[in-house]
Design a protein around this motif. Sequence first.
Motif, PDB file in Angstrom:
ATOM      1  N   ALA A   3       0.844  -1.193   0.000  1.00 37.20           N
ATOM      2  CA  ALA A   3       0.000   0.000   0.000  1.00 37.20           C
ATOM      3  C   ALA A   3       0.880   1.243   0.000  1.00 37.20           C
ATOM      4  CB  ALA A   3      -0.901  -0.002   1.226  1.00 37.20           C
ATOM      5  N   VAL A   4       0.407   2.290  -0.630  1.00 32.43           N
ATOM      6  CA  VAL A   4       1.116   3.566  -0.644  1.00 32.43           C
ATOM      7  C   VAL A   4       0.667   4.355   0.584  1.00 32.43           C
ATOM      8  CG1 VAL A   4       1.468   5.727  -1.893  1.00 32.43           C
ATOM      9  CG2 VAL A   4       1.271   3.563  -3.152  1.00 32.43           C
ATOM     10  N   GLU A  62      -3.529   5.857   3.402  1.00 28.59           N
ATOM     11  CA  GLU A  62      -3.099   4.611   2.785  1.00 28.59           C
ATOM     12  C   GLU A  62      -3.877   4.481   1.483  1.00 28.59           C
ATOM     13  OE1 GLU A  62      -2.141   0.365   4.642  1.00 28.59           O
ATOM     14  OE2 GLU A  62      -4.299   0.781   4.578  1.00 28.59           O
ATOM     15  N   ASP A  63      -3.156   4.431   0.375  1.00 25.12           N
ATOM     16  CA  ASP A  63      -3.781   4.372  -0.947  1.00 25.12           C
ATOM     17  C   ASP A  63      -4.821   5.479  -1.124  1.00 25.12           C
ATOM     18  OD1 ASP A  63      -2.193   2.221  -1.691  1.00 25.12           O
ATOM     19  OD2 ASP A  63      -3.669   0.742  -1.022  1.00 25.12           O
TER      20      ASP A  63
END
Length: 153
Positions: free
Chosen positions: A7-8, A54-55
């Motif tokens: 996840a980004v 997150e994302d």
Amino acid sequence: MSAVLAAVVDFLPMRSDDIDAVVAAEQRIYDFPWTHGNFTDSLAAGYSAWLLQEDGRMVGYAVMMLVVDEAHLLNLSILPEAQRRGLGSRLLRHLFVIARGKGATRVLLEVRPSNACGLGLYRRFGFLTIGERRGYYQAHQGRESALVMALDL
């Protein structure tokens, strides 16, 4: 073979436009949440306030007051569905970087003794209990004390 993409995770400064979403999250997390006014006042006072995304979706937030060489962690929260995945640790590490960058040599915080997850997180990072504030927090049956914890950076 399959690849799992991580996840980004992003840290964004909290803005006044974010407060409604933060308050909605706060109300899901806590029995006695911070109010819209608490967050508004924190931003107006220039406190270091951050969103953890997150994302592209907010999964946590934090507010920290920086005074001279000390940082006082006022609020660190992760949404229930995002807990137990290391995001609180990532947010706390981010706050340490910010605090050090502003010249802080110590971080202080208060935490409920009943907050086992929070206590575990802070203890894993080396925070030590240095005191107690009796009757600090509102509780369902009267008041709950706060443990005062500190960590030298």
